[in-house]
Write a protein that holds these residues in place. Sequence first.
Motif, mmCIF file in Angstrom:
data_model
loop_
_atom_site.group_PDB
_atom_site.id
_atom_site.type_symbol
_atom_site.label_atom_id
_atom_site.label_comp_id
_atom_site.label_asym_id
_atom_site.label_seq_id
_atom_site.Cartn_x
_atom_site.Cartn_y
_atom_site.Cartn_z
ATOM 1 N N ALA A 137 13.448 31.303 -89.228
ATOM 2 C CA ALA A 137 14.904 31.402 -89.329
ATOM 3 C C ALA A 137 15.328 32.142 -90.592
ATOM 4 C CB ALA A 137 15.513 30.007 -89.323
ATOM 5 N N SER A 138 14.487 32.144 -91.596
ATOM 6 C CA SER A 138 14.813 32.796 -92.865
ATOM 7 C C SER A 138 14.425 34.263 -92.895
ATOM 8 C CB SER A 138 14.114 32.068 -94.020
ATOM 9 O OG SER A 138 14.511 30.719 -94.079
ATOM 10 N N THR A 139 13.723 34.732 -91.855
ATOM 11 C CA THR A 139 13.297 36.143 -91.802
ATOM 12 C C THR A 139 13.412 36.616 -90.362
ATOM 13 O OG1 THR A 139 11.662 35.546 -93.494
ATOM 14 C CG2 THR A 139 11.531 37.771 -92.601
ATOM 15 N N LEU A 140 14.611 36.916 -89.928
ATOM 16 C CA LEU A 140 14.841 37.311 -88.548
ATOM 17 C C LEU A 140 14.529 38.798 -88.351
ATOM 18 C CD1 LEU A 140 18.204 35.386 -87.996
ATOM 19 C CD2 LEU A 140 15.932 34.739 -87.162
ATOM 20 N N PRO A 141 13.740 39.147 -87.348
ATOM 21 C CA PRO A 141 13.281 40.528 -87.171
ATOM 22 C C PRO A 141 14.254 41.409 -86.384
ATOM 23 C CG PRO A 141 12.241 39.141 -85.531
ATOM 24 C CD PRO A 141 13.106 38.234 -86.363
ATOM 25 N N PHE A 142 15.525 41.409 -86.806
ATOM 26 C CA PHE A 142 16.552 42.163 -86.095
ATOM 27 C C PHE A 142 17.412 42.935 -87.085
ATOM 28 C CE2 PHE A 142 15.854 38.067 -83.868
ATOM 29 C CZ PHE A 142 15.159 38.569 -82.769
ATOM 30 N N GLU A 143 18.044 43.987 -86.577
ATOM 31 C CA GLU A 143 18.919 44.802 -87.410
ATOM 32 C C GLU A 143 20.228 44.074 -87.688
ATOM 33 O OE1 GLU A 143 19.456 48.560 -85.553
ATOM 34 O OE2 GLU A 143 17.341 49.140 -85.727
ATOM 35 N N ASN A 144 20.940 44.543 -88.696
ATOM 36 C CA ASN A 144 22.257 44.003 -89.012
ATOM 37 C C ASN A 144 23.194 44.147 -87.812
ATOM 38 O OD1 ASN A 144 21.130 43.737 -91.543
ATOM 39 N ND2 ASN A 144 22.409 45.293 -92.517
ATOM 40 N N ASN A 145 24.117 43.207 -87.682
ATOM 41 C CA ASN A 145 25.196 43.299 -86.685
ATOM 42 C C ASN A 145 24.666 43.460 -85.263
ATOM 43 O OD1 ASN A 145 26.880 43.364 -88.993
ATOM 44 N ND2 ASN A 145 26.769 45.599 -89.052
ATOM 45 N N SER A 146 23.680 42.651 -84.895
ATOM 46 C CA SER A 146 23.025 42.805 -83.597
ATOM 47 C C SER A 146 23.580 41.884 -82.505
ATOM 48 C CB SER A 146 21.523 42.532 -83.734
ATOM 49 O OG SER A 146 20.891 43.515 -84.521
ATOM 50 N N PHE A 147 24.196 40.759 -82.862
ATOM 51 C CA PHE A 147 24.530 39.744 -81.862
ATOM 52 C C PHE A 147 25.986 39.305 -81.963
ATOM 53 C CE2 PHE A 147 20.010 39.354 -82.830
ATOM 54 C CZ PHE A 147 19.445 39.408 -81.559
ATOM 55 N N ASP A 148 26.541 38.948 -80.800
ATOM 56 C CA ASP A 148 27.904 38.410 -80.747
ATOM 57 C C ASP A 148 27.933 36.943 -81.156
ATOM 58 O OD1 ASP A 148 29.171 40.773 -79.567
ATOM 59 O OD2 ASP A 148 28.046 40.261 -77.757
ATOM 60 N N VAL A 149 26.894 36.220 -80.762
ATOM 61 C CA VAL A 149 26.832 34.779 -81.027
ATOM 62 C C VAL A 149 25.428 34.418 -81.489
ATOM 63 C CG1 VAL A 149 26.880 32.482 -79.967
ATOM 64 C CG2 VAL A 149 28.664 34.142 -79.411
ATOM 65 N N VAL A 150 25.335 33.610 -82.524
ATOM 66 C CA VAL A 150 24.062 33.031 -82.959
ATOM 67 C C VAL A 150 24.186 31.522 -82.831
ATOM 68 C CG1 VAL A 150 22.440 32.705 -84.854
ATOM 69 C CG2 VAL A 150 23.578 34.918 -84.562
ATOM 70 N N VAL A 151 23.250 30.908 -82.127
ATOM 71 C CA VAL A 151 23.249 29.455 -81.983
ATOM 72 C C VAL A 151 21.959 28.880 -82.554
ATOM 73 C CG1 VAL A 151 24.707 29.527 -79.923
ATOM 74 C CG2 VAL A 151 22.217 29.441 -79.674
ATOM 75 N N SER A 152 22.025 27.642 -82.970
ATOM 76 C CA SER A 152 20.825 26.917 -83.388
ATOM 77 C C SER A 152 21.064 25.446 -83.107
ATOM 78 C CB SER A 152 20.534 27.137 -84.873
ATOM 79 O OG SER A 152 19.331 26.494 -85.247
ATOM 80 N N ALA A 153 20.159 24.843 -82.354
ATOM 81 C CA ALA A 153 20.357 23.459 -81.924
ATOM 82 C C ALA A 153 19.176 22.577 -82.321
ATOM 83 C CB ALA A 153 20.542 23.405 -80.405
#
Length: 232
Positions: free
Chosen positions: A121-137
């Motif tokens: 969770a501290s090192t996400l392998p994605f570019e900036n501004n990639s997702f509309d929604v981020v969830v964590s449950a």
Amino acid sequence: MSHLDAFSTKGVSNQVNEDFYIFTMTETKVRQQYDKLAAIYDQRWNSYVANTLSFLKDWVQISPSTTVLDVACGTGEFERLLLTENPTQRITGVDISEKMLLVAQQKLQAYPHVSFHTASASTLPFENNSFDVVVSANSFHYFDDPNAALIEMKRVLKPDGKVIILDWCKDYLLCRLCDFILKLVDPAYKQCYSQFEFHNLLKSAQFDIERATKFHFGVVWGMMVATATPQP
């Protein structure tokens, strides 16, 4: 285990994704623990998972066109719930447990718009501004560095996006008791937070809290959820 690990996963889109990640000591313990639980996790925690993730799905109200990142996605049950209603939903799941992800991939192999990656969770392998929604449950209490995780979620979130986090709430007596016991007996466990502490973490990571609540189900489980938006 070396500090730098690489693992190739075959996503349900039949594309091979190679993600390089760094695990802290705590994350390594979490990974090992959930690798062992992966085969029985859905059966063992069926009621808890069904209650919490159904609540989360109703709370989030994700539209079919929304791009979703699920941080610490586990066996992909939240993905399954979304895809049951919207089979073309574009969802990406990340988790540090390779074996939990294998269960998720097998479960959702019929859906071409879902992919899974091994990542912290501290090192996400994605570019900036990639997702509309981020969830964590049901995972924030395991995050070794919650502030770093929130900053990463903010980085990959679009400027008008939302982050939604559901987790245990230490405002409830039995959750405080569980928190105390788990710190003594579970080396993978970090801590759970009161709603006040949780909101302060969100604000420190430069989120504005849009809405939030606490709720209780069953005998033990006191939960909290918050929807937050990145500050300009």
